[in-house]
Design a protein around this motif. Structure first.
Motif, PDB file in Angstrom:
ATOM      1  N   ASP A   1       4.376   0.800  -1.139  1.00  0.00           N
ATOM      2  CA  ASP A   1       5.320   0.401  -0.105  1.00  0.00           C
ATOM      3  C   ASP A   1       4.876  -0.947   0.469  1.00  0.00           C
ATOM      4  O   ASP A   1       3.807  -1.466   0.131  1.00  0.00           O
ATOM      5  N   ALA A   2       5.678  -1.513   1.353  1.00  0.00           N
ATOM      6  CA  ALA A   2       5.367  -2.806   1.943  1.00  0.00           C
ATOM      7  C   ALA A   2       5.330  -2.701   3.464  1.00  0.00           C
ATOM      8  O   ALA A   2       6.248  -2.151   4.076  1.00  0.00           O
ATOM      9  N   LEU A   3       4.257  -3.224   4.051  1.00  0.00           N
ATOM     10  CA  LEU A   3       4.188  -3.409   5.493  1.00  0.00           C
ATOM     11  C   LEU A   3       4.617  -4.848   5.783  1.00  0.00           C
ATOM     12  O   LEU A   3       4.025  -5.795   5.275  1.00  0.00           O
ATOM     13  N   LEU A   4       5.661  -4.985   6.595  1.00  0.00           N
ATOM     14  CA  LEU A   4       6.196  -6.302   6.941  1.00  0.00           C
ATOM     15  C   LEU A   4       5.895  -6.578   8.412  1.00  0.00           C
ATOM     16  O   LEU A   4       6.300  -5.813   9.288  1.00  0.00           O
ATOM     17  N   THR A   5       5.180  -7.665   8.677  1.00  0.00           N
ATOM     18  CA  THR A   5       4.881  -8.048  10.052  1.00  0.00           C
ATOM     19  C   THR A   5       5.805  -9.176  10.473  1.00  0.00           C
ATOM     20  O   THR A   5       6.184 -10.029   9.669  1.00  0.00           O
ATOM     21  N   ASN A   6       6.156  -9.193  11.761  1.00  0.00           N
ATOM     22  CA  ASN A   6       7.161 -10.124  12.275  1.00  0.00           C
ATOM     23  C   ASN A   6       6.606 -10.863  13.487  1.00  0.00           C
ATOM     24  O   ASN A   6       6.253 -10.247  14.495  1.00  0.00           O
ATOM     25  N   ALA A   7       6.522 -12.195  13.368  1.00  0.00           N
ATOM     26  CA  ALA A   7       5.966 -13.016  14.441  1.00  0.00           C
ATOM     27  C   ALA A   7       7.043 -13.684  15.290  1.00  0.00           C
ATOM     28  O   ALA A   7       6.726 -14.475  16.174  1.00  0.00           O
ATOM     29  N   ARG A   8       8.316 -13.398  15.009  1.00  0.00           N
ATOM     30  CA  ARG A   8       9.379 -14.004  15.800  1.00  0.00           C
ATOM     31  C   ARG A   8       9.603 -13.207  17.070  1.00  0.00           C
ATOM     32  O   ARG A   8      10.162 -12.111  17.057  1.00  0.00           O
TER      33      ARG A   8
ATOM     34  N   GLY B   1       0.836  -1.195   0.000  1.00  0.00           N
ATOM     35  CA  GLY B   1       0.000   0.000   0.000  1.00  0.00           C
ATOM     36  C   GLY B   1       0.868   1.241   0.000  1.00  0.00           C
ATOM     37  O   GLY B   1       2.045   1.184   0.381  1.00  0.00           O
ATOM     38  N   ASP B   2       0.302   2.372  -0.412  1.00  0.00           N
ATOM     39  CA  ASP B   2       1.043   3.634  -0.421  1.00  0.00           C
ATOM     40  C   ASP B   2       1.006   4.222   0.986  1.00  0.00           C
ATOM     41  O   ASP B   2       0.058   4.898   1.371  1.00  0.00           O
TER      42      ASP B   2
ATOM     43  N   PRO C   1       5.336  -9.372  18.956  1.00  0.00           N
ATOM     44  CA  PRO C   1       4.764  -8.908  17.686  1.00  0.00           C
ATOM     45  C   PRO C   1       5.344  -7.555  17.290  1.00  0.00           C
ATOM     46  O   PRO C   1       5.455  -6.631  18.104  1.00  0.00           O
ATOM     47  N   ALA C   2       5.729  -7.438  16.016  1.00  0.00           N
ATOM     48  CA  ALA C   2       6.378  -6.215  15.556  1.00  0.00           C
ATOM     49  C   ALA C   2       6.119  -6.025  14.074  1.00  0.00           C
ATOM     50  O   ALA C   2       5.648  -6.925  13.381  1.00  0.00           O
ATOM     51  N   TYR C   3       6.423  -4.826  13.607  1.00  0.00           N
ATOM     52  CA  TYR C   3       6.318  -4.538  12.181  1.00  0.00           C
ATOM     53  C   TYR C   3       7.436  -3.577  11.792  1.00  0.00           C
ATOM     54  O   TYR C   3       8.040  -2.913  12.620  1.00  0.00           O
ATOM     55  N   ARG C   4       7.706  -3.527  10.509  1.00  0.00           N
ATOM     56  CA  ARG C   4       8.542  -2.489   9.943  1.00  0.00           C
ATOM     57  C   ARG C   4       8.020  -2.186   8.552  1.00  0.00           C
ATOM     58  O   ARG C   4       7.337  -3.001   7.929  1.00  0.00           O
ATOM     59  N   VAL C   5       8.339  -1.005   8.060  1.00  0.00           N
ATOM     60  CA  VAL C   5       7.870  -0.558   6.753  1.00  0.00           C
ATOM     61  C   VAL C   5       9.046  -0.574   5.782  1.00  0.00           C
ATOM     62  O   VAL C   5      10.154  -0.144   6.117  1.00  0.00           O
ATOM     63  N   ALA C   6       8.809  -1.101   4.572  1.00  0.00           N
ATOM     64  CA  ALA C   6       9.785  -1.045   3.493  1.00  0.00           C
ATOM     65  C   ALA C   6       9.294  -0.017   2.487  1.00  0.00           C
ATOM     66  O   ALA C   6       8.308  -0.250   1.783  1.00  0.00           O
ATOM     67  N   LEU C   7       9.935   1.158   2.457  1.00  0.00           N
ATOM     68  CA  LEU C   7       9.509   2.245   1.583  1.00  0.00           C
ATOM     69  C   LEU C   7      10.091   2.060   0.183  1.00  0.00           C
ATOM     70  O   LEU C   7      11.270   1.757   0.008  1.00  0.00           O
ATOM     71  N   ASN C   8       9.239   2.272  -0.816  1.00  0.00           N
ATOM     72  CA  ASN C   8       9.591   2.087  -2.222  1.00  0.00           C
ATOM     73  C   ASN C   8      10.077   3.426  -2.792  1.00  0.00           C
ATOM     74  O   ASN C   8       9.443   4.467  -2.578  1.00  0.00           O
ATOM     75  N   ASP C   9      11.162   3.390  -3.562  1.00  0.00           N
ATOM     76  CA  ASP C   9      11.643   4.626  -4.189  1.00  0.00           C
ATOM     77  C   ASP C   9      10.982   4.885  -5.540  1.00  0.00           C
ATOM     78  O   ASP C   9      11.369   5.822  -6.249  1.00  0.00           O
ATOM     79  N   GLY C  10       9.987   4.079  -5.908  1.00  0.00           N
ATOM     80  CA  GLY C  10       9.280   4.242  -7.164  1.00  0.00           C
ATOM     81  C   GLY C  10       9.750   3.319  -8.263  1.00  0.00           C
ATOM     82  O   GLY C  10       9.101   3.186  -9.298  1.00  0.00           O
ATOM     83  N   THR C  11      10.886   2.652  -8.034  1.00  0.00           N
ATOM     84  CA  THR C  11      11.441   1.727  -9.037  1.00  0.00           C
ATOM     85  C   THR C  11      11.372   0.276  -8.585  1.00  0.00           C
ATOM     86  O   THR C  11      11.878  -0.612  -9.265  1.00  0.00           O
ATOM     87  N   GLY C  12      10.765   0.038  -7.430  1.00  0.00           N
ATOM     88  CA  GLY C  12      10.736  -1.309  -6.879  1.00  0.00           C
ATOM     89  C   GLY C  12      11.911  -1.629  -5.994  1.00  0.00           C
ATOM     90  O   GLY C  12      12.121  -2.786  -5.623  1.00  0.00           O
ATOM     91  N   SER C  13      12.674  -0.612  -5.594  1.00  0.00           N
ATOM     92  CA  SER C  13      13.776  -0.779  -4.655  1.00  0.00           C
ATOM     93  C   SER C  13      13.297  -0.307  -3.281  1.00  0.00           C
ATOM     94  O   SER C  13      12.822   0.833  -3.143  1.00  0.00           O
ATOM     95  N   PHE C  14      13.439  -1.154  -2.265  1.00  0.00           N
ATOM     96  CA  PHE C  14      12.870  -0.876  -0.943  1.00  0.00           C
ATOM     97  C   PHE C  14      13.966  -0.585   0.080  1.00  0.00           C
ATOM     98  O   PHE C  14      15.043  -1.198   0.060  1.00  0.00           O
ATOM     99  N   SER C  15      13.676   0.341   0.982  1.00  0.00           N
ATOM    100  CA  SER C  15      14.547   0.624   2.122  1.00  0.00           C
ATOM    101  C   SER C  15      13.754   0.388   3.397  1.00  0.00           C
ATOM    102  O   SER C  15      12.586   0.759   3.502  1.00  0.00           O
TER     103      SER C  15
END
Length: 419
Positions: A141-148, A132-133, A151-165
């Motif tokens: 962008d990508a919301l990543l959830t972590n069950a290890r 989602g944007d 419970p936690a999450y982190r966001v992978a922001l897209n630079d518009g070319t499909g490269s995530f930070s």
């Protein structure tokens, strides 16, 4: 209190039953392999009525769905999400794959011919992904959830070319445990920001979006049974308020540390201006994935749930519940899309053991099966061929084990919809 009516299960002839039945009658069930069109395998139909003079009978057989090329993958996926992440107007798959350290976030860039190019892995601790944007820059962008652990999450922001930070990891208020897959991104409060609806160990947690790529630390929890697995959002009763649906693999526990192994259910929360009402609960054995769709063309959404006994449809979910079970082999993902002729939404699911994909034309329609998929972990309706007609179906395969000493064989393929 809402009343629930159960219809008798709709029996479907399984592939094994079809094989035995065919031997008995010296017939056979026909299939096609490779890249050629796959003719739909259908149950034996009664002899047609004699034609009426001057009337041309309409064909009831759907046109074949074409199986596109299979792209082998280096990494073995366990979940994913679909969307155009590089701005070329072609659907891509963002997959989470197995990695010795944690998980690998990999972009599979799609082409109109049904092939994909596997990108470089980005190592991350994650068990679920949804697109989602999140920062308002018009790319996904990508919301990543972590069950290890906690419970936690982190966001992978897209630079518009499909490269995530990757952003820093943030904890989610709630209990340990659960898979933290099946999250949903949607603007619940109509403020122009995507909110996150995340299944935890014994609740569904709603995190308000902050519009800049993250979420507010506050939120609210909706109590459900243990092991909530999937979520869906939609206006079920046409009142203009979004309603929330969740599945759980077990019943609510008697105390904090107990676990009821039975009582898997779907939970239906009616939306209101302040949030959600207390839920309506419908027990469904082995409830897992949930999808929404207008299956009977009445302008209202129905609920479809995959479970241990096949598929279950729920009509009038916030009124006089009408529940119907469909017996079909389904131990993989679930999707709703119009891929067959004549037009209309089909329930699409898969079977790990059969390596087959099934499409059912609504609760009372025929089943059409395809020899496709290989331990399917994702079914994603998307317009791959850019034809502007029916959506195609992207199939993400974890692949077989290859035997005790053999390597895995992950892949991705496309079922091109009938023209």
């Amino acid at each position: 209190m809402a009343q629930t009516r159960y219809r008798e299960p709709v029996s479907r002839l399984s592939p094994l039953g079809c094989w035995l039945f065919a031997i008995t009658l010296a017939g056979g069930c026909t299939s096609h392999h490779g890249d050629e069109p796959i003719e739909a395998e259908r149950e034996r139909e009664p002899e047609p009525e004699p034609p009426v003079e001057g009337v041309t009978p309409a064909s009831v057989e759907p046109e074949p769905v074409v199986r596109g090329p299979i792209t082998p993958l280096t990494h073995k996926p366990f979940t994913g999400a679909v969307g155009d992440v590089d701005g070329d107007h072609q659907p891509d798959v963002v997959a989470l794959c197995h990695d010795p350290e944690a998980a690998a976030l990999i972009v599979l860039r799609g082409a109109p011919d049904g092939t994909f190019v596997e990108g470089e892995p980005l190592i991350v601790q994650a068990s679920g992904v949804v697109l989602g944007d999140l920062d308002g820059d018009a790319d996904l962008d990508a919301l990543l959830t972590n069950a290890r652990g906690r419970p936690a999450y982190r966001v992978a922001l897209n630079d518009g070319t499909g490269s995530f930070s990757l952003s820093d990891e943030r904890t989610i208020p709630g209990r340990y445990g659960g898979e933290l897959d099946g999250a949903t991104l949607i603007d619940l409060d109509d403020d122009g920001r995507l909110d996150a609806v995340i299944p935890l160990w014994d609740s569904i947690h709603v995190l308000p979006g902050d519009g800049s790529g993250g979420f507010e630390s506050s939120g609210r929890a909706l109590t459900v049974g243990r092991d909530p697995f999937d979520t869906a959002i939609g206006d079920l009763d046409g009142d203009g308020q979004l309603d929330l649906i969740a599945t759980s693999g077990a019943a609510p526990a008697r105390d904090r540390d107990s676990y009821e192994s039975s009582g898997a259910s779907v939970w239906i929360f009616r939306g209101n201006q302040r949030g959600f009402d207390d839920p309506v609960r419908v027990e469904i054995a082995g409830a897992r994935e949930v999808e929404l769709g207008d299956l009977d063309d009445d302008g209202k959404l129905e609920i479809v749930v995959s479970g241990a006994a096949g598929l279950t449809t729920i009509d009038e979910p916030l009124g006089e519940l009408e529940v119907e079970r469909i017996e079909v082999a389904t131990d993989g993902p679930l999707a709703i899309a119009d891929i067959l002729v004549p037009p209309g939404p089909e329930l699409i699911t898969s079977s790990y053991m059969q390596s087959r994909i099934h499409a059912l034309a609504g609760p009372d329609g025929d089943k059409t099966s395809f020899e496709a998929g290989n331990f399917v972990v994702g079914l994603y309706p998307a317009d791959v061929a850019r034809g502007g007609g029916r959506p195609d179906v992207i199939v993400l395969n974890a692949g077989p084990s290859g035997g005790p000493m053999g390597p895995p064989a992950p892949s991705i393929e496309v079922l091109f919809a009938a023209e």
